[in-house]
Design an enzyme around this catalytic site. Structure first.
Site, short mmCIF file in Angstrom:
data_model
loop_
_atom_site.label_atom_id
_atom_site.label_comp_id
_atom_site.label_asym_id
_atom_site.label_seq_id
_atom_site.Cartn_x
_atom_site.Cartn_y
_atom_site.Cartn_z
CG HIS C 70 -2.13 -0.89 0.97
ND1 HIS C 70 -2.05 -2.27 0.97
CD2 HIS C 70 -3.42 -0.59 0.66
CE1 HIS C 70 -3.24 -2.79 0.72
NE2 HIS C 70 -4.10 -1.79 0.53
N PRO C 71 0.37 2.32 -0.61
CG PRO C 71 -1.05 3.94 -1.54
CD PRO C 71 -0.96 2.46 -1.22
CB SER C 87 -4.38 4.56 -3.63
OG SER C 87 -4.38 3.22 -3.17
CB ILE C 123 -3.06 0.69 5.66
CG1 ILE C 123 -1.77 0.33 4.91
CG2 ILE C 123 -4.29 0.46 4.77
CD1 ILE C 123 -1.67 -1.14 4.56
#
Lengths: 295, 295, 295, 295
Positions: C70-71, C87, C123
């Site tokens: 995840h970014p 996202s 996250i």
């Protein structure tokens, strides 16, 4: 009722003092005699506390005799006229003089059961209770053991005595024995107090009786000139306030339906704390209202 | 009750059509006959309007005969069994079959006075009224002149007919003849709908009678699964909703006084518009509540 | 956004299936592949549960890789354009694309601290949060230990995925991922819904910003035609509704003071449950109002 | 400020009397001189009425001179220091000393237009107005004809004088020149007054300024020890009360959401009657509140 000032009690000789206060404790002038030497009393509260302390300091038998000296509640005494004038007036206040024969029998049965179990009469400060509440007291206290119940009987005697002292003796202080029930009607349609609203206060009983005990009309401030109940403990029980707002809005010419959505607004509530202030206001438009326990 | 679909009416021959709708207007099958040629009717509303127009277009004598064909309200007809089944069921709904002898006499007197003045029976769509409201109708309409009252009688007949049509004919549209009474209990102490609150609806009469006409328990959303009154006109009259919030808060364990300040909350209100939606909710904590005509 | 029906997914071959759902889990098409064999899925909920179970059943390293894929929230990725389209859209919704330089630095610092402590990016399902709420999440979750935080990160991923699935796949059922904010204005002066009242909804931030996010005018029923927020999670945060009742009463000609006692009524409240229904109505006269969390 | 008793005024010789009251009417000691012979004054109201009557009885030119003797509002006088101390203090109260340059220019323009039309300065009892309200006064009164405006100017002078007299002279009666803003917080979740609630009062201006003018904490009875505004007229204008109920419920440990549904409750309202009592209470639970203009 004859009253006496705290100043004159402080200046009295023993005979005068005991004459003035000897009947404050039922058939027990010894309590007054026991506190005479402690004069002067700065406040009525101090006098009351001294008498309470004298009872607490007395031998166990004397305390028991004090308890036993009280009349049976709603018992034969009530009908035979053997009660002191004090006890009579107090018992009338809870509607005990208006018992039906069936209720009289029921009270009698409980009273006998109580006396059977504890060996002394059931004592309760009746001015703090409605009829239903006294019945509930019987139920609860019959479950006590003897020690707890002796204490409960004394606590009730102290309440009875505080009320008697407060009525008998004029002093700068008052004993905290009184409650107050007040109301206020606010017209949130016009944004102003609602003047001229008729209000009735009913006492409700579990058996469905509805007894009108006060009525009033709101003044310019939307309040009643006097509390609906005041200057006495508020009897524990269920009540209904009835606000005649239909007539009020009709007088103002407020646009309404026919028949009007709201006419007489009933607000049913219970009082649980006899010495408290219950403020039960109504905020009302022709189409809505709100009420709450206020302050 | 036998129902018939609008589609089958549109497909019917004249005899079938008149058989199906001949009794919609009391003793006046000519109204059905008069509109037969206008088939097909796109909607039930169109059928109803066509029948109304046929009555309006009929000669004055025929309209008067239609009015005269209606039974006396609560009159001898009611006891002699001469009413159509329709009229019987409708009159029962306003409690007219439960009249005391004194009330029966009173209705009879007014009815006679009315017939004396106007030469035809008093007609009212009884499903739109409670007993008190019908008595008020008598008073008001007795003051009319003959022309106004003939118009008033026709207006009532049109209301009666619309209700009969709505029950008899299945169509995609409904006639606007039904009202609805609903409620909602919101627990503003917990900030959530109040589930499991018992609610009773009483119909009140000027004479002090209190008649339980519905009861329900709130669901998870604080509402009742069905309207308290629905699928019919709301009878004009006075009502009381009784919300058993004491039991509700006791179940939740919400801290309260003993006895609780609020137990059964009564909300008294009147219905003035039989075809309207009355939403009468309660916002409640153990110490306060508000109610209003909502939507 | 391209959508696909559950029926066509159930009929798809593996390549089509993974093409359609491979990006639902960020950079992890293996999840879609893992559930392919379980087709057909009776409901969208069943598909979602199967994917959740596949993640839970995967080796610990694979789950960790999923998390690491995840970014960074508001991190360099946001500026460098390396995020997936999903996202990006999600992060915009919390105002993360409108960060000031100071806020960007603050987010960056926290993000680094988080990654330092746990070894993976922070996250959070941003559509469920306002900017202040995300900052609070950072604070709280930084205090977790690694096990609890791995679990927390997975829980957020499951929320993100449920939202993506709900948007991507058309099915008879909907996933319970949406909340709703609604209102209702009732004119308790007139006893009717208030129509034509302008309403604004502002999102408030701790720093004092006030951002208008919706506005509406009440319809004939006093409601808005659409929810003020709907079809998405309600972002946790503080809000203010502004009801323009002064203009409303002026239009009606309701008698009022000058200036009117009430003009724009502000109602400030917080949303804590993104998937819940918040109903925040106003009962209002020119002199009073009430509001509450309703249902 | 020096005060003087009504008794000593009644006993004073003419020189003393005029010294004491000569500046009550701006630059017009002749008014005090005119009423001297009417001593003794039973009440302050009688003195005030006598002075008003003297002004009304004076020749038209003298009344006009009285009007012309007043300083320009926010005009050059304000900056040149030519105002009496009285006028200075009064004008400060409406924030006229805090005008921005743009506002100063605007006031100046209106003042000139007014003087141009009527030939005398714009007079208003500034203690009865906020800044916005004074601007509105300009707009309205500029539309008057000369006769109406001369009357309006005198009415304002009488208001200014009544306030000065009320402050200057000690008497058993008070002139009805003061208003009062009070509040009360009732916790309808606990059924008791809410103690310890922080309350702020802000004055709002049309330009969006928000100026904190009072703050208080509720006492045991849920009230503030002193009125939020008292002992002076209430300036006509818009206000916001801010009730910090979030902190209050947090201290009590009342179960709430996170973040709490209600935190700071804003109540925005306008004051239109400077001499009235505005009571603006709050009935509040963690999930609901109501407010109204009470009494």
């Amino acid at each position: 009722m004859t009253t006496v000032s705290l100043d004159s009690l402080n200046a009295a000789d023993e005979a005068q003092f005991v004459t003035a206060l000897g009947d404050i404790y039922e058939h027990a002038p010894w309590v007054a005699r026991a506190v005479y030497a402690q004069r002067p009393f700065a406040t009525l509260a101090a006098l009351n506390e001294a008498m309470t302390a004298a009872v607490r300091a007395a031998p166990r038998e004397q305390r028991l005799a004090l308890i036993k000296g009280h009349p049976d509640l709603a018992g034969k005494a009530a009908r035979a006229g053997a009660m002191t004038a004090h006890s009579k007036a107090e018992q009338a206040s809870a509607g005990l003089d208006r018992l039906t024969d069936a209720e009289f029998d029921e009270f009698h049965r409980r009273n006998d059961a109580y006396r059977e179990k504890f060996g002394f009469p059931f004592i309760v400060c009746v001015r703090r209770h409605g009829k239903d509440s006294i019945l509930r007291q019987f139920e609860r206290r019959l479950r006590n053991d003897a020690a707890a119940e002796t204490e409960a009987a004394l606590a009730e005697i102290f309440r009875i005595v505080a009320l008697r002292l407060d009525q008998r003796v004029e002093a700068r202080d008052k004993l905290p024995v009184h409650g107050r029930l007040s109301t206020h009607v606010l017209d949130t349609h016009a944004g102003a107090p609602a003047a001229g609203v008729k209000i009735e206060l009913l006492e409700l009983s579990a058996g469905g009786e509805r007894c009108l005990i006060a009525s009033a009309v709101t003044n310019r401030d939307g309040r009643t000139d006097r509390p609906l109940i005041g200057g006495r403990p508020l009897p524990i029980g269920r009540y209904e306030l009835r606000f005649h707002v239909g007539d009020y809005f009709a007088r103002l010419g407020t646009p309404r339906a026919d028949p009007p959505f709201l006419d007489v607004v009933p607000v049913a509530f219970a009082i649980a704390e006899p010495e408290a202030h219950y403020h039960v206001p109504l905020l009302v438009t022709p189409w809505s209202y709100a009420t709450y326990r206020g302050s």
